[in-house]
Scaffold this active site. Structure first.
Site, PDB file in Angstrom:
ATOM      1  N   TRP A 127      49.307 -22.632  10.480  1.00 35.44           N
ATOM      2  CA  TRP A 127      50.712 -22.735  10.084  1.00 35.44           C
ATOM      3  C   TRP A 127      51.435 -23.878  10.783  1.00 35.44           C
ATOM      4  O   TRP A 127      52.221 -24.602  10.152  1.00 35.44           O
ATOM      5  CB  TRP A 127      51.415 -21.393  10.299  1.00 35.44           C
ATOM      6  CG  TRP A 127      50.923 -20.369   9.331  1.00 35.44           C
ATOM      7  CD1 TRP A 127      50.218 -19.240   9.618  1.00 35.44           C
ATOM      8  CD2 TRP A 127      51.034 -20.410   7.904  1.00 35.44           C
ATOM      9  NE1 TRP A 127      49.896 -18.571   8.456  1.00 35.44           N
ATOM     10  CE2 TRP A 127      50.382 -19.261   7.385  1.00 35.44           C
ATOM     11  CE3 TRP A 127      51.620 -21.303   7.009  1.00 35.44           C
ATOM     12  CZ2 TRP A 127      50.313 -18.979   6.024  1.00 35.44           C
ATOM     13  CZ3 TRP A 127      51.546 -21.028   5.636  1.00 35.44           C
ATOM     14  CH2 TRP A 127      50.899 -19.872   5.166  1.00 35.44           C
ATOM     15  N   ASP A 136      58.616 -20.965  15.196  1.00 41.94           N
ATOM     16  CA  ASP A 136      58.269 -20.112  14.064  1.00 41.94           C
ATOM     17  C   ASP A 136      57.803 -18.772  14.634  1.00 41.94           C
ATOM     18  O   ASP A 136      56.752 -18.686  15.255  1.00 41.94           O
ATOM     19  CB  ASP A 136      57.157 -20.788  13.249  1.00 41.94           C
ATOM     20  CG  ASP A 136      56.647 -19.916  12.106  1.00 41.94           C
ATOM     21  OD1 ASP A 136      57.092 -18.763  11.966  1.00 41.94           O
ATOM     22  OD2 ASP A 136      55.786 -20.407  11.343  1.00 41.94           O
ATOM     23  N   LYS A 158      56.419  -9.367   7.671  1.00 40.75           N
ATOM     24  CA  LYS A 158      55.383  -8.976   8.632  1.00 40.75           C
ATOM     25  C   LYS A 158      55.820  -7.709   9.368  1.00 40.75           C
ATOM     26  O   LYS A 158      55.251  -6.646   9.176  1.00 40.75           O
ATOM     27  CB  LYS A 158      55.140 -10.088   9.657  1.00 40.75           C
ATOM     28  CG  LYS A 158      54.959 -11.476   9.054  1.00 40.75           C
ATOM     29  CD  LYS A 158      53.662 -11.618   8.294  1.00 40.75           C
ATOM     30  CE  LYS A 158      53.449 -13.059   7.852  1.00 40.75           C
ATOM     31  NZ  LYS A 158      52.203 -13.245   7.108  1.00 40.75           N
TER      32      LYS A 158
END
Length: 401
Positions: free
Chosen positions: A116, A204, A229
């Protein structure tokens, strides 16, 4: 479907949600806050929904101890949308602060520890407006030189003197790598950050948001998280943005900055109270229910302890499997994630056998990301310690065969 018939969801996202929240959501779909209108139908500008959003903001601020110097904002586009929005807003800020700098002298620092953060750095290069400096790359510290299986040592981090932004991903969902929470060799090296002015630190936190406290939250310029999540369904992105990063992007564009789409401008979100256009109403509602439940159970400290317990149990059985030559962990000691534990099942056909056995026991979502394969166990907030115990029991049974 009865609660007894529900599988245990170890998927990486969208992922497990508390059953009580799903049940409450079903009621809200028919009648939200006594309005007689369902949450998926009601106007986002209604006084009832506006009050719900403000309460959600307050709950997050309270549980994460967010200082008044930072705004809490709600938007769409997921983490990938913020790959772009972060670059555009922070380059606009830097343009206003340093209008004399040439394009090639404007630097964006990226810590690359997994799939990511690698994608985020690629998006920064694609958008232009400055050059990307890779502060540290986990692949350089792996045995094969190409795997993301570690947090690089602090001395490997080479920050720029005056970057437009400094970017890192706290937890890498695909690769199972996470910065340590407590100070130590695999914690984020805050002490090495440049000492000039307000640090443009961007994190992030998509796959670990509200799973435990955020170290040195106040020192961050931006923290963002896709909700799907730990705290809600897909469709909502939560931002914590320091006031100095809320800038006039149009004024910056007149000075030569890359133009920022209006819905990606943090100033637009602040000025409109996150209601410039129709937000993800249902996702916001479900997230609010999740965070209310979190508070009732003891908040982030409670979930930190539960998540620690769950991770320790899975890592312990993984070590047992390694000792028996049945399993192999993918991440170096000390760099492993609490949220996404990744490993290989050794032997021809053994991975398929492992997954088949898990499926038969209603343990689902365990197949690793398509880019890396193997097994991935995601232990987000809604996965209970008791559910984790069932997985651990199965793994122990499997490696004992």
């Amino acid at each position: 479907m009865s609660a007894e018939a529900r599988a245990i969801n170890f998927g990486a996202g969208p992922s497990a949600l508390p059953e009580s929240v799903l049940e409450e959501t079903a009621k809200g779909l028919l009648n939200f806050a006594g309005t007689g209108i369902g949450i998926a139908e009601i106007s986002h500008r209604s006084k009832e929904f506006t009050a719900f959003v403000r309460n959600l903001e307050s709950l997050i601020r309270e549980q994460l101890d967010v200082p008044p110097t930072h705004h809490i904002l709600f938007t769409q586009g997921g983490g990938s949308g913020q790959f772009s929005a972060v670059v555009l807003n922070m380059l606009a800020r830097h343009r206003l602060l340093r209008p004399e700098l040439a394009e090639e002298d404007r630097v964006m620092d990226y810590v690359v520890t997994g799939s990511w953060s690698k994608k985020a750095a690629e998006e920064a290069r694609r958008l232009g407006g400055g050059r990307v400096n890779v502060v540290a790359d986990g692949r350089k510290h792996s045995p094969d030189g190409k795997s993301f299986n570690n947090i690089p040592p602090a001395e490997a981090f080479t920050f720029s003197e005056d970057p437009a932004l400094i970017y890192y991903c706290e937890n890498e969902t695909v690769d199972g790598v996470e910065f340590a929470h407590a100070p130590g060799p695999t914690a984020f090296p805050f002490e090495r950050l440049p000492k000039t002015g307000l640090i443009p630190l961007v994190a992030d936190y998509s796959s670990s948001f509200m799973s435990r406290p955020i170290p040195r939250l106040a020192d961050h310029a931006i923290i963002y998280a896709g909700a799907q999540k730990n705290i809600g369904p897909a469709g909502l992105t939560i931002l914590i943005v320091r006031q100095d990063c809320v800038v006039d992007v149009d004024a910056a564009a007149k000075l030569g900055a890359v133009p920022t789409p209006i819905t990606m401008s943090y100033k637009t979100l602040v000025d409109s109270g996150s209601l410039y256009n129709t937000p993800s109403v249902l996702a916001i509602y479900m997230t609010g229910l999740v965070i209310e439940r979190m508070k009732s159970l003891g908040g982030v400290p409670y979930f930190e302890q539960v998540n620690k317990n769950k991770a320790e149990k899975v890592y312990a059985v993984l070590k047992e499997g390694e000792a028996k030559g049945k399993l192999r962990g993918k991440v170096q000691e000390g760099s492993g994630s609490w949220m996404n534990i990744v490993f290989d099942v050794l032997g021809e056909g053994e991975e398929a056998k492992f997954l088949s056995g898990a499926e038969a026991r209603a343990l689902k979502g365990l197949k690793g990301h398509r880019s890396v394969g193997g097994i991935r166990v995601s232990l987000y907030n809604a996965v209970s310690e008791q559910q984790t115990d069932k997985l651990v029991d199965y793994i122990r049974e499997f490696i004992g065969q």
